[in-house]
Design an enzyme around this catalytic site. Sequence first.
Site, PDB file in Angstrom:
ATOM      1  N   ASP A 103      -7.197   0.883  -9.720  1.00 42.88           N
ATOM      2  CA  ASP A 103      -6.650   1.671  -8.617  1.00 42.88           C
ATOM      3  C   ASP A 103      -6.310   3.055  -9.167  1.00 42.88           C
ATOM      4  OD1 ASP A 103      -5.190   2.049  -6.023  1.00 42.88           O
ATOM      5  OD2 ASP A 103      -5.279  -0.139  -6.035  1.00 42.88           O
ATOM      6  N   ASP A 211      -6.611   5.678  -4.186  1.00 36.42           N
ATOM      7  CA  ASP A 211      -5.459   5.580  -3.293  1.00 36.42           C
ATOM      8  C   ASP A 211      -5.311   6.850  -2.452  1.00 36.42           C
ATOM      9  OD1 ASP A 211      -2.956   3.962  -2.823  1.00 36.42           O
ATOM     10  OD2 ASP A 211      -2.001   5.819  -3.478  1.00 36.42           O
ATOM     11  N   GLU A 267      -9.357   5.216  -0.079  1.00 37.53           N
ATOM     12  CA  GLU A 267      -8.533   4.760   1.049  1.00 37.53           C
ATOM     13  C   GLU A 267      -8.351   5.936   1.999  1.00 37.53           C
ATOM     14  OE1 GLU A 267      -4.133   2.763   1.683  1.00 37.53           O
ATOM     15  OE2 GLU A 267      -4.372   4.523   0.419  1.00 37.53           O
ATOM     16  N   HIS A 344      -3.532  -5.575  -0.071  1.00 36.81           N
ATOM     17  CA  HIS A 344      -2.116  -5.747  -0.430  1.00 36.81           C
ATOM     18  C   HIS A 344      -1.177  -5.029   0.543  1.00 36.81           C
ATOM     19  CE1 HIS A 344      -3.341  -1.904  -1.814  1.00 36.81           C
ATOM     20  NE2 HIS A 344      -2.100  -1.559  -1.999  1.00 36.81           N
ATOM     21  N   ASP A 345      -1.727  -4.265   1.492  1.00 38.79           N
ATOM     22  CA  ASP A 345      -0.892  -3.568   2.476  1.00 38.79           C
ATOM     23  C   ASP A 345      -0.923  -4.246   3.849  1.00 38.79           C
ATOM     24  OD1 ASP A 345      -0.221  -1.553   0.661  1.00 38.79           O
ATOM     25  OD2 ASP A 345      -1.963  -0.342   1.201  1.00 38.79           O
TER      26      ASP A 345
HETATM   27  C1  GLC Z   1      -1.576   3.220  -0.593  1.00 38.47           C
HETATM   28  C2  GLC Z   1      -1.345   1.870  -1.222  1.00 38.47           C
HETATM   29  C3  GLC Z   1       0.037   1.408  -0.878  1.00 38.47           C
HETATM   30  C4  GLC Z   1       1.029   2.401  -1.408  1.00 38.47           C
HETATM   31  C5  GLC Z   1       0.692   3.829  -0.957  1.00 38.47           C
HETATM   32  C6  GLC Z   1       1.430   4.833  -1.759  1.00 38.47           C
HETATM   33  O1  GLC Z   1      -1.529   3.187   0.778  1.00 38.47           O
HETATM   34  O2  GLC Z   1      -2.329   0.983  -0.817  1.00 38.47           O
HETATM   35  O3  GLC Z   1       0.307   0.119  -1.351  1.00 38.47           O
HETATM   36  O4  GLC Z   1       2.303   2.062  -0.982  1.00 38.47           O
HETATM   37  O5  GLC Z   1      -0.654   4.132  -1.099  1.00 38.47           O
HETATM   38  O6  GLC Z   1       0.874   4.963  -3.028  1.00 38.47           O
END
Ligand code: GLC
Length: 596
Positions: A103, A211, A267, A344-345
């Site tokens: 990540d 991310d 993402e 994981h979110d």
């Molecule tokens: C992304 C991650 C998440 C995190 C956020 C801040 O959305 O997937 O888990 O809280 O970024 O880094």
Amino acid sequence: MTVISREKKWWKEAVIYQIYPASFCDSNGDGIGDLPGITSKLDYIARLGVNVIWICPMYDSPQIDMGYDISNYEDVYRPYGTVEDMEVLIRETHARGMRIMLDLVINHTSDQHAWFKESRSSKDNPKRDWYIWRPAKYSPSGERLPPNNWRSNFGGGSAWEWDEATGEYYLHLFATEQPDLNWENEVTRKAIYASAMEFWLDRGVDGFRVDTVNMYSKPDLSDAPIVDPKAPFQPAGLLYCNGPRMHEFLGEMNAILSRYGAITVGELPNTPDMDRVLQYVSAKAKQLDMVFQFDVVDTGFGKTHKYETTPKNYTLPDFKAAVGRTQGLIRGSDGWTTVFLENHDQARSVSRFTDDRPEYRVLGAKMLALMESCLSGTQYVYQGQEIGCVNVPKETYPVENYLDIDSCLFIKMTKDLHGADNKQELDKAFSALQHLARDHSRVPIAWNGKAKYGGFSEAAEKAGLDVKESWMKPHPLAGEINVASQVDDPDSVFAFWRKMLRFRREHADLLVYSDFRDLRPQDMDLFVFVKEDPRGADKAVVILNFTTEEKKVVMPTAEELGLQDVKLVPVMSTHGGKIREGVLSPFEGQVYLAGA
Ligand code: GLC
Ligand code: CA
């Protein structure tokens, strides 16, 4: 029909398995998952039929946001292991013919990162400009205010934090402890690339999940429009995402990544415009290989805040339309897409999109496995999805057990807004969290329902070590939903996932690469879609029953399929045995093949 050349690549056909280190497998009995635990389960992962593993942040971190707050890119969070443990994991993954992605969290660091500590130390520190500092604004009555009205991504507070020492605010789009890096500064960018990317590429990692990939270039810092009048701060995602220099920055990163042949999946929140999405994933543009769009996983979210909603607040046509949008990205383009329902979110897909009551959850899990394995794009499976994990139940897992910062700040926001003793509002908030919270996917994996704490630390227990309870309370259904009871059962969810991933490989042209078309977008109960190769007459028809009732379906006609004549050959069902053409059991999924 346009003939497009959809280039084949190994990573387009790959299935990528996502691992959350804290909750995957604990090797030493401290109740926290770790890298040796992951290495010990590589054979299990390989057996499922996946090609790549993606490890969520394992870097050194104070863990305010479970490692998405990084204090040192070049070290590992000690409870997870060491850089040497990572080297073993990389080697052992490669030895099994799989690849490994990490990540890449570079929109922000932890406030404990050496860079930020320097930056906040004085206004003339050489690293002051590595983060985003602004002076206060003042109201007519002299009250100190943050530079704008942006709401942070967690809870309802400001995205700015006042720093007493130097008398300025710094920007944090996420938690207060996650200051945003200033990408406008070229020296900062170079330091990010060297520390966060090259350090690990040099150690053999094969790519990154990037991310919050569209937040690096902040446009102007003007106020967001007021969409939530009751709230002091406003959601501003549409303002701070996709800023003007994004493509330049990604171009720089791509130049480094392509030297290593590394793959990327970004993402991509807050990007409803498909043409804009395409600019990130068009092969010609050389930015990212693929992205995660939010259309599908946001289904049923609240409009003002994602948890300001009620369970299952959507219709099947909403869900299908969201799938259609992400699938549509590749139609007639040189871009690529992804298939995922969990990460994981997100809460567990069986609970969100099917029915997690005991009599339905296995059926629901298999139907979603069938659906996903028939959609185009690179497919992602999140740990536990392969055994049909469901959300933790409301009755047996109280809200105090939820540990995610996003959940905790939502409860705080509810209390601030409605009063700490407002039972009705608090229960509404709990219901939303029980349906959608990020905690559900972070509950430790149950490896063995008969072992202590669901077998999360089984190896340590067997070795006679002292075993602590897992860092999050174990899943109350660990006895019923666990790995040990499924791996050798041919009727299990695990066995069905293996079967579907094999089926996908065997029919990759249609299932991975071809175009998607929803045949009955308005149907409230059934999802009927076709996968078709724009260059040929081959088609796969997929029919899914999203209800707890038996349903009859009018089989797609030659006309609907754009063929002269049609013979549909049943080839797969979630229910095994002989397929009852035109009839679907509750949560049954069926696949038919049609040729010219
Ligand atoms: C992304 C991650 C998440 C995190 C956020 C801040 O959305 O997937 O888990 O809280 O970024 O880094
Ligand atoms: Ca451990």
